[in-house]
Structures are given as C-alpha cells and as structure tokens.
Scaffold this active site. Sequence first.
Site, mmCIF file in Angstrom:
data_model
loop_
_atom_site.group_PDB
_atom_site.id
_atom_site.type_symbol
_atom_site.label_atom_id
_atom_site.label_comp_id
_atom_site.label_asym_id
_atom_site.label_seq_id
_atom_site.Cartn_x
_atom_site.Cartn_y
_atom_site.Cartn_z
ATOM 1 N N HIS A 380 -2.129 58.903 150.234
ATOM 2 C CA HIS A 380 -1.019 58.599 149.328
ATOM 3 C C HIS A 380 -1.473 57.828 148.083
ATOM 4 O O HIS A 380 -0.707 57.688 147.121
ATOM 5 C CB HIS A 380 0.053 57.796 150.066
ATOM 6 C CG HIS A 380 1.452 58.111 149.625
ATOM 7 N ND1 HIS A 380 1.758 58.474 148.325
ATOM 8 C CD2 HIS A 380 2.629 58.148 150.290
ATOM 9 C CE1 HIS A 380 3.054 58.700 148.219
ATOM 10 N NE2 HIS A 380 3.619 58.510 149.391
ATOM 11 N N ARG A 381 -2.710 57.352 148.072
ATOM 12 C CA ARG A 381 -3.227 56.731 146.854
ATOM 13 C C ARG A 381 -3.479 57.777 145.775
ATOM 14 O O ARG A 381 -3.466 57.468 144.569
ATOM 15 C CB ARG A 381 -4.525 55.978 147.134
ATOM 16 C CG ARG A 381 -4.410 54.835 148.130
ATOM 17 C CD ARG A 381 -5.781 54.262 148.421
ATOM 18 N NE ARG A 381 -6.683 55.273 148.959
ATOM 19 C CZ ARG A 381 -8.000 55.095 149.127
ATOM 20 N NH1 ARG A 381 -8.561 53.952 148.790
ATOM 21 N NH2 ARG A 381 -8.740 56.064 149.635
#
Length: 410
Positions: A380-381
């Site tokens: 999700h980064r």
Amino acid sequence: MSFEFKLPDLGEGIREAQLLAWKVRPGQQIAAFEPLCEVESAKAAVELTAPVAGRVVDTRFSEGETARVGDVLVTIDTGGDGEWFGIVGSQPVASKPPAPPPTPQPRVATTPLQSDASPMPGSLGNKLRAAPFVRKLARERGVRLEEVTGSGPQARVRIADVEAHVQAAANVETHAEAVVPLRGLRKSIADHMVQAWRNAPQVTSMDLLDATELVRVRDVLSPAAAAEGVKLTYLPFFVKAAVEALRAVPEANAVVDDERQAIVLKQEYHIGIATAVPGGLVVPVVRHADRRTLIEIASEIERLVSAARERHGAPADQTGSTFTITSFGGLPGSPLFATPIVNYPEVAILGLGRIDLQPRVVDGQVVPRQSIGVSFTFDHRVLDGEGAGRFMSALKRFIEQPLELLLRLR
C-alpha cells in the site's frame, strides 16, 4: 601436504548453506573433481567437487548442519604430490610432522572411593526380584525389569509396577514434542516472510472471474501444444494476462529500494512462479515473459519448476523477478481465494485459486460457468485501491476474453 576445502562463495549474496549429504568418508582416496558433498542454499542444492586428489583426513560438519562461506568442510591429505587446480580453497601446505608420543608415566595404584549413595533401583547392587509371570508380562510388553521400581517387599516387582511403567512411557510418548531446527531453505523462507510482513503494509483485493472461455481456448490449443511436446496449463495464460495488466499499471511492476528510499519501476517483465518443493517454497523466474509465446512460456515454466523440485535449479534462475504469481488452485482442499504475501522487495503478487463451476448471471439468467478466484496483494506504500482496481480490471478482461491476447502477441 594438507588441503582445507572451504565452503565457496555460491553467488547471489548467499552466505551460508546446509550440508545435505557427504559423498566421501575419512580415509577414502579421492581423485580431483570427484564429488565431495551436496549442500543446499536458499536457492538450490549444489554438488561440490574436490579441487585436489588425495586422502580424506576428516570432515568438519555433520549432515544437516549449516556452514558459512569460508568454513572448512573437509581436509584432504594430498601426499605431497597432489596437483592443485586453484578453483577453491588455498594451495596445500606441508603438514606438520607428528608430535613424538608422550613418555609413559609410572602408574600409581589407587583405592577406589566408597560411595555412601544407595544403589539405584534395578542396578547391579540390587538383586532383581520378580515372579515368573511378571517377567513374562514384561517381555510381552517390551519392558526391561531393570528399569522398573518394585513396590513389593524387598523391592519385588509386581504386575501393577509393570503396568504403571508401560503407562508412564505411553504418556511420555504422547506428550513428546518434535523439534525441527529452523535452518536451510525453511529459515530463508521464514526470514523473507518476516521481512516482507514487517516492511510492507499489504492489502489483498479479490474477485471471481468467468473462466469459461479460457477453459475452452485451452482445450482447443492443448493438442497443438502437445504435438510440440509441451503441456499447456492455465498458468501461461495468466502470465500473459498479468503482463498486459502490468503494462496498464506500471507501478505494479516495481521493487522498493530501501537504501535509496525509492520505488524502482521495472521496464522488463520477469515473472516469478512460486513453486512448492520438498522443505519449502522457491520462486523460479520466467524472464522477458512479454517476448515469449504461450508455448514458450509453458515450456520454460516446465523446465524451471522441474529443476526447482529436483533442487538442482541454478541460483540465477531464482532471482530478479519483477512480479510473482502463486497458484494454489491445484492443492488438496484448495480455496478460491487466499491472502498471498508479496515477494519482497516486489510490490505485488497474484494468487490463483481453483477453477470450478459457480453460478453466474449471464443475460439476466443464472447459469453455471467455469470460474476462478483471483487474489491480488499489493504494497500500500506503492499502490492504492485505484491502481489495484485497474490491474484487476485489465486482468479480468484478458482472462474472460483470452482471444484478445492474440492481438498482443510478439
């Protein structure tokens, strides 16, 4: 002259390996290039050969133990005239002459010390007392009466004592725990999973795709592939579809560079294929999947997976992937969906469940259709829900209409 054979650098940053099996034993005469042992790194099993001829003096590691690069594995006596081929280790050095035997010292008679401790039950200091039928029962139960503490007069062993001993042994066996050392391939997997879970906040998106057309196309193309000696599975179709989805979402074909604190978008499409092997999981890599045909991908997957399962794959075949696919659909009790962990430092992984009949709505009617569950885990980064959605949308398009892949063949 003595030659110390050390664990060589196996490449790919590998610093240790587990010794699987010795091919030689102390005292054995060996020739140069004769197999010495087999070791297993996190990537593959490798057979190491002797760079010199001579006699094996000793082996420094037992089978199952882990050695680090530079550790001495075996010492070879070359006899002073052995030729060194300069591949690994260092040039043999002259052995030191044996030390002279020590001068014998006169023996001094000593009086053994008397112990105040009472002899243990069943020891030679006690006379074993048991009736014949008790001895017969002990033989039938596989019990050594010397190990049983008698509860009768003068420590006589009774039937109840034998039964209690058998029950106690059964309880110990029931509650015994098997301890499996975490080393070799299993340790490498554990370390990698912890690194991935600790560094990357991961989210999994799931969808059920209609695979009816995919099943039909594969059935049509399988005879032609078989005529070329290739078994065409569903996996090559998913490799090609994943490549097209990665083209649509370039940030999914990337790795995270922790040292530079950067996201590196890859221009090549090297697809890792998660493969179950004895003792764990490895990820051989189909390089330049975008440039290969379905048959070429199928053939390469078969080669890589076979070599990996035999633990003889080259370490170079298991590095450099930019995106990974794991298929759990063919496993016993396989699910439609799962939550695969990213193959760090990659940023995404695709999981494939089983293909079976599921109710679907087609033209307003509920009909049975061949369907497959897909799970897309992403870092999700790097990716957000919008990017994951675009990836799944592109994948769905090329799986549900696989003939569209023909428009993008190279």
